[in-house]
Motif scaffolding. Structure first.
Motif, short mmCIF file in Angstrom:
data_model
loop_
_atom_site.label_atom_id
_atom_site.label_comp_id
_atom_site.label_asym_id
_atom_site.label_seq_id
_atom_site.Cartn_x
_atom_site.Cartn_y
_atom_site.Cartn_z
N UNK A 64 -42.34 12.05 -6.72
CA UNK A 64 -41.89 10.84 -6.37
C UNK A 64 -41.00 10.51 -7.47
N UNK A 65 -40.92 10.82 -8.91
CA UNK A 65 -39.97 10.54 -9.73
C UNK A 65 -38.62 10.95 -9.24
N UNK A 66 -38.48 12.23 -9.36
CA UNK A 66 -37.12 12.63 -8.69
C UNK A 66 -36.54 11.88 -7.31
N UNK A 67 -37.32 11.74 -6.33
CA UNK A 67 -36.92 11.14 -5.21
C UNK A 67 -36.50 9.67 -5.74
N UNK A 68 -37.13 8.95 -6.48
CA UNK A 68 -36.68 7.61 -6.87
C UNK A 68 -35.38 7.30 -7.64
N UNK A 69 -35.20 8.60 -8.56
CA UNK A 69 -33.75 8.56 -9.14
C UNK A 69 -32.73 8.91 -8.08
N UNK A 70 -33.09 9.94 -7.06
CA UNK A 70 -32.09 10.43 -5.93
C UNK A 70 -31.66 9.42 -5.11
N UNK A 71 -32.68 8.81 -4.51
CA UNK A 71 -32.72 7.98 -3.41
C UNK A 71 -32.64 6.40 -3.79
N UNK A 72 -33.11 5.98 -4.95
CA UNK A 72 -32.96 4.72 -5.43
C UNK A 72 -34.48 4.23 -5.44
N UNK A 73 -34.72 2.99 -6.06
CA UNK A 73 -36.08 2.15 -6.31
C UNK A 73 -36.38 1.67 -4.93
N UNK A 74 -35.54 1.40 -4.07
CA UNK A 74 -35.83 0.47 -2.87
C UNK A 74 -36.90 1.67 -2.01
N UNK A 75 -36.25 2.83 -1.60
CA UNK A 75 -36.86 3.62 -0.74
C UNK A 75 -38.29 4.23 -1.53
N UNK A 76 -38.37 4.51 -2.75
CA UNK A 76 -39.78 4.74 -3.32
C UNK A 76 -40.44 3.54 -3.23
N UNK A 77 -40.17 2.39 -3.52
CA UNK A 77 -40.93 1.19 -3.40
C UNK A 77 -41.63 1.12 -2.03
N UNK A 78 -40.62 1.18 -1.15
CA UNK A 78 -41.00 1.12 0.34
C UNK A 78 -41.93 1.99 0.77
#
Length: 403
Positions: A64-78
């Protein structure tokens, strides 16, 4: 901070306001009784569904953390918002399914809820610190504040959403549907409103958790800090999920839901007072003193067994157990182990999630009084670990300063 980000910050915090319901609703005695009646299981068996939230966090934490860094906070929060909607609406469907697979449906949905929690954490924590970049500590404290306010209001939410089915069963499906739909609305809003782009993508290739572990030497102190992540989580999770059942079966309190309000009031006050105290008192002292306070409180509650003690205990555990102790332990890790702070912090959170899954799963098969004893033992171990870290603190600080 730019004013255009203020609506975005509110959307982020509202995610955690509803999360306050989602993460604690299964610990309410009234909810447990309603679900247990529908699924024809014992009320304590519902605790295993709460444990599945921890399993979901364990599944999602590594990526989850690496995905947030790579794709951005918007995608992770969504992803987090959409997954939480599945969890909450899924509970309504699970209730309606009754003994025909309802329990199993809820378990799977709870795993999805745990995954949602991880994505919300990795998306929203950095997002609010990026929005309020001049006061990141206050920004993250706001997350805990919104959770605590929601938990304080939970008994009221239960009262206004309760209904009776055609079969005569008590149902809280209205609450599940309202919160689930609210998450779907937040999902849409997250995709619309602007977010700062400063930290959305990692700069260069970062070493992952597994690679970092291969090159890390763990001292006894670092192991103790990781274990504190386990014990301090056990303290408040077992109380949050099982103390009301203890009040029903061992105190004779028919409707102890007001305990949730006192628990949340303690948490809210702790966030304010502890933040002030940390200016005068070293953070490391709290990882000994707060667990010790929790230990004494639970022993008194177990012996006394009165409604007044249950209310007092809820307030104290909300303060000393849930009022930022895990966050304090994490901050101490960052300070004492600057060379491996990312690794140690990740392991502390994994230990926390592992506790949530294993301890609550064990609690689901135990009587409430046995759960209270188990909590006392776990908290006692936490006190010993906190004492060890405090005794070694001066030497550890000297080691950090030397290099």
């Amino acid at each position: 901070m730019k004013k255009k980000y203020l609506p975005s910050a509110l959307i982020m915090y509202l995610n955690y306001f509803i999360h306050g319901v989602g993460c604690s609703v299964l610990g309410q005695a009234l909810i447990k009784d309603a679900l247990a009646a529908s699924w024809q299981v014992e009320a304590m068996a519902i605790t295993a569904i709460s444990a599945a939230l921890g399993l979901g966090r364990l599944i999602a934490l590594p990526f989850a953390g690496p995905l947030s860094d790579k794709l951005g906070r918007r995608i992770s929060t969504a992803i987090g918002s959409a997954s939480y909607a599945i969890y909450l609406i899924g509970l309504a469907f699970a209730f309606n399914a009754g003994p025909n697979g309802g329990y199993q449906i809820a378990y799977i949905c709870a795993i999805v809820g745990g995954i949602a929690n991880s994505f919300l954490d990795t998306g929203i924590y950095p997002a609010v610190t990026e929005i309020f970049y001049s006061a990141p500590g206050v920004a993250t404290m706001g997350i805990k504040f919104f959770i605590a306010i929601s938990q304080m209001l939970l008994p009221f939410f239960l009262g206004v959403t309760v209904s009776t089915t055609a079969a005569g069963l008590t149902s809280y499906n209205r609450l599940f549907w309202i919160c689930g739909i609210a998450y779907l609305i937040l999902f849409v809003l997250v995709m619309i409103f602007p977010l700062p782009d400063a930290d959305q993508k990692a700069e260069g290739k970062k070493e992952g958790l597994v690679e970092s572990l291969k090159h890390t030497h763990f001292s006894l102190e670092s192991i103790a800090m990781i274990l504190i992540g386990f014990t301090c989580t056990g303290t408040f999770q077992l109380w949050l999920n099982c103390a009301q059942n203890f009040a029903v079966e061992n105190v004779g309190w028919a409707n102890p839901s007001i305990m949730q309000t006192y628990y949340s009031a303690g948490t809210i006050l702790a966030l304010i007072v502890t933040a002030l105290l940390t200016r005068k008192i070293k953070d490391v002292r709290f990882i000994l003193v707060y667990p010790a306070i929790c230990l004494i409180t639970m022993i008194v509650v177990l012996i006394g067994k009165t409604q007044s003690l249950m209310i007092l205990g809820s307030f104290v555990i909300g303060w000393a157990g849930a009022g930022g102790l895990l966050q304090i332990a994490t901050s101490v890790c960052n300070m004492l182990f600057p060379k491996i702070k990312g690794t140690v912090t990740a392991l502390v959170m994994i230990a926390s999630s592992l506790c949530n899954y294993t301890i609550l799963t064990a609690a689901s098969k135990m009587a409430p009084s046995q759960v209270m004893v188990m909590n006392i033992v776990i908290t006692g171990i936490g006190v010993l670990l906190g004492l060890y870290v405090n005794l070694r603190y001066t030497k550890m600080v000297d080691s950090v300063e030397q290099g």
